[in-house]
Design a protein around this motif. Sequence first.
Motif, short mmCIF file in Angstrom:
data_model
loop_
_atom_site.label_atom_id
_atom_site.label_comp_id
_atom_site.label_asym_id
_atom_site.label_seq_id
_atom_site.Cartn_x
_atom_site.Cartn_y
_atom_site.Cartn_z
N ARG A 169 32.74 27.10 3.70
CA ARG A 169 31.87 26.28 2.84
C ARG A 169 32.06 24.81 3.13
NH1 ARG A 169 29.12 26.94 -1.79
NH2 ARG A 169 29.75 29.13 -1.92
N ALA B 147 16.70 20.19 6.67
CA ALA B 147 15.64 21.12 7.09
C ALA B 147 15.57 22.30 6.13
CB ALA B 147 15.91 21.62 8.51
N GLY B 148 14.36 22.82 5.91
CA GLY B 148 14.17 24.01 5.07
C GLY B 148 14.36 23.71 3.59
N ASP B 149 14.82 24.75 2.86
CA ASP B 149 14.96 24.64 1.40
C ASP B 149 15.90 23.51 0.98
OD1 ASP B 149 13.32 26.84 1.20
OD2 ASP B 149 14.67 27.99 -0.10
N PRO C 162 17.62 31.34 7.74
CA PRO C 162 16.72 31.35 8.90
C PRO C 162 16.64 29.99 9.60
CG PRO C 162 15.54 31.79 6.83
CD PRO C 162 16.98 31.83 6.51
N CYS D 17 21.01 22.68 6.67
CA CYS D 17 20.04 23.77 6.44
C CYS D 17 20.64 24.63 5.34
CB CYS D 17 19.88 24.62 7.71
SG CYS D 17 19.35 23.71 9.16
N LYS E 39 5.02 30.53 1.96
CA LYS E 39 5.27 29.42 2.87
C LYS E 39 6.74 29.02 3.02
CE LYS E 39 1.33 28.52 4.47
NZ LYS E 39 1.27 29.68 5.35
N GLY E 40 7.65 29.43 2.11
CA GLY E 40 9.03 28.92 2.12
C GLY E 40 9.74 29.15 3.44
P1 FAD Z 1 18.41 29.55 2.90
O1 FAD Z 1 17.82 30.82 3.35
O2 FAD Z 1 18.62 29.32 1.45
O3 FAD Z 1 19.81 29.40 3.65
C1 FAD Z 1 20.77 28.43 3.30
C2 FAD Z 1 22.13 28.92 3.70
O4 FAD Z 1 23.08 27.88 3.47
C3 FAD Z 1 22.59 30.10 2.85
O5 FAD Z 1 23.00 31.15 3.69
C4 FAD Z 1 23.72 29.54 2.01
O6 FAD Z 1 24.72 30.52 1.73
C5 FAD Z 1 24.25 28.44 2.91
N1 FAD Z 1 24.97 27.37 2.20
C6 FAD Z 1 24.64 26.76 1.04
N2 FAD Z 1 25.54 25.81 0.73
C7 FAD Z 1 26.44 25.80 1.73
C8 FAD Z 1 27.61 25.03 1.98
N3 FAD Z 1 28.03 24.08 1.14
N4 FAD Z 1 28.32 25.28 3.11
C9 FAD Z 1 27.92 26.24 3.99
N5 FAD Z 1 26.82 27.01 3.79
C10 FAD Z 1 26.08 26.78 2.68
N6 FAD Z 1 9.75 32.60 0.13
C11 FAD Z 1 8.62 33.24 0.33
O7 FAD Z 1 7.80 32.77 1.10
N7 FAD Z 1 8.40 34.44 -0.32
C12 FAD Z 1 9.32 34.99 -1.19
O8 FAD Z 1 9.10 36.04 -1.74
C13 FAD Z 1 10.50 34.32 -1.42
N8 FAD Z 1 11.43 34.81 -2.28
C14 FAD Z 1 12.57 34.09 -2.50
C15 FAD Z 1 13.52 34.55 -3.40
C16 FAD Z 1 14.69 33.81 -3.67
C17 FAD Z 1 15.71 34.34 -4.66
C18 FAD Z 1 14.89 32.57 -2.98
C19 FAD Z 1 16.14 31.74 -3.25
C20 FAD Z 1 13.93 32.13 -2.07
C21 FAD Z 1 12.78 32.87 -1.82
N9 FAD Z 1 11.80 32.44 -0.92
C22 FAD Z 1 10.67 33.11 -0.71
C23 FAD Z 1 11.96 31.26 -0.14
C24 FAD Z 1 12.50 31.54 1.26
O9 FAD Z 1 13.32 32.67 1.23
C25 FAD Z 1 13.25 30.28 1.67
O10 FAD Z 1 12.27 29.25 1.79
C26 FAD Z 1 14.06 30.41 2.96
O11 FAD Z 1 15.19 31.22 2.71
C27 FAD Z 1 14.52 29.03 3.43
O12 FAD Z 1 15.43 29.16 4.49
P2 FAD Z 1 16.61 28.12 4.68
O13 FAD Z 1 17.29 28.54 5.94
O14 FAD Z 1 16.09 26.74 4.57
O15 FAD Z 1 17.56 28.30 3.42
#
Ligand code: FAD
Length: 391
Positions: free
Chosen positions: A124, A284-286, A12, A157, A297-298
């Motif tokens: 990747r 940014a993000g996780d 996201p 991200c 909140k994630g």
């Molecule tokens: P992500 O959604 O993790 O996206 C990161 C992307 O980067 C992924 O698509 C990954 O494939 C890609 N990536 C990684 N490394 C590389 C690389 N080297 N090269 C290219 N691409 C790469 N939050 C809640 O609030 N409630 C919940 O119930 C909840 N359940 C969750 C369950 C799980 C199993 C997980 C892991 C998280 C959960 N979360 C939940 C947290 C929430 O889903 C995350 O905070 C959110 O997905 C963060 O978004 P993001 O875009 O920062 O990271």
Amino acid sequence: MRTRVGIIGAGPAGLLLSHLLHLQGIESVVLEARSRDYVERRQRAGVVEHAVAETLRGAGVGGRMDREGLVHHGIELRFDGRAHHLDFPDLCGREVVIYAQTEIVKDLIARRLADGGKILFESRATAIEDIDTGSPRVRFTDGAAEQVLECDIVVACDGFHGIGRASLPAAVVRTFDKVYPFSWLGILADVPPSCDELIYAHSDRGFALHSMRSEQVSRLYLQVPNGTDTAEWSDERIWDELTARFALADGSWELKRGPITDKSITPMRSFVTEPMRHGSLFLAGDAAHIVPPTGAKGLNLAMHDVMLLAEALTAWDRDGSTTLLDSYSDDALRRVWRAEHFSYRMTTMLHPDPQGGDFERRLQISDLDRIAASRAAATEIAENYTGLPQV
Ligand code: FAD
Ligand code: DHB
């Protein structure tokens, strides 16, 4: 390959950033390690804060959320065999939308591709180089060959297990970490929700959460010991345990059962990286922070990070101003720490600690009683849950 902003990760955060930049005429390329199908199926969060929903609407990607999402005006806290409803509009004038993260991801991918955006799936990132210069590079592989993406700025991200955080120089980074002594077993079930609003339940048997995805699909979670394997939990055992944890003392509530279509385990962790930027690399993000899911909140924090970053990158692109880019890390971290505190509070208030004793459980009930008795205490929960406009 060359672009202005190189984005690693089509979760996201990466997708919303790419879309917000496009709306300002700023070119980006998104590298995603997984396939489109994989990222569109990954089951995760479901609660969208008021301000994040408004941003999606304002950016023209909230149409399906408004048609199919469920607006929720509150939550129920269940403890000691009793139920207490928190009315968000009454307490703080805001509400939340229940709309799955997977659906937001689908909407953003469809819109980026329709707008001619570049998302390179199954690509990747393997290294981020020259972040101390104004022309950093990302090395990536699509399985066949190694390629280079040259950029002016890189935004990682790429989630908790990506390469972004590890690419910051160790000498400038500080991390803060807490691992909790329990996990969540999450299920999706083809059964209408047994409630109109989410139920967060504290019981001596452990925490349980009743959420939903639609009028026909329920999402539920159970606190389980760390290291639990889903194979230990038959469908019947899951429904029996959920029924016991949600039970009201007067027996006035019933949990509907149905076929379970997905089971997964989520470990519970709090984690923060400071700073969230070094040179031309931004996190940014996780990639930068993790919260235990109890505060929902994630996903919302990830969206807030890129909302800040999109504004900062727009000012930089328009007139070369770096003021907002320079304050990004401090600005983002204020909200991050607020969300860390709220998530920690909700987690420690609602989950009996397997190593804790009766003293801790009495404190939890006292905290919950206070929220039920005091408008001020309830407002504090409502304001944080629906998302603080300003931190
Ligand atoms: P992500 O959604 O993790 O996206 C990161 C992307 O980067 C992924 O698509 C990954 O494939 C890609 N990536 C990684 N490394 C590389 C690389 N080297 N090269 C290219 N691409 C790469 N939050 C809640 O609030 N409630 C919940 O119930 C909840 N359940 C969750 C369950 C799980 C199993 C997980 C892991 C998280 C959960 N979360 C939940 C947290 C929430 O889903 C995350 O905070 C959110 O997905 C963060 O978004 P993001 O875009 O920062 O990271
Ligand atoms: C959901 C997840 C959460 O972590 C939460 O606090 C509320 C709802 C969900 O997946 O629906």
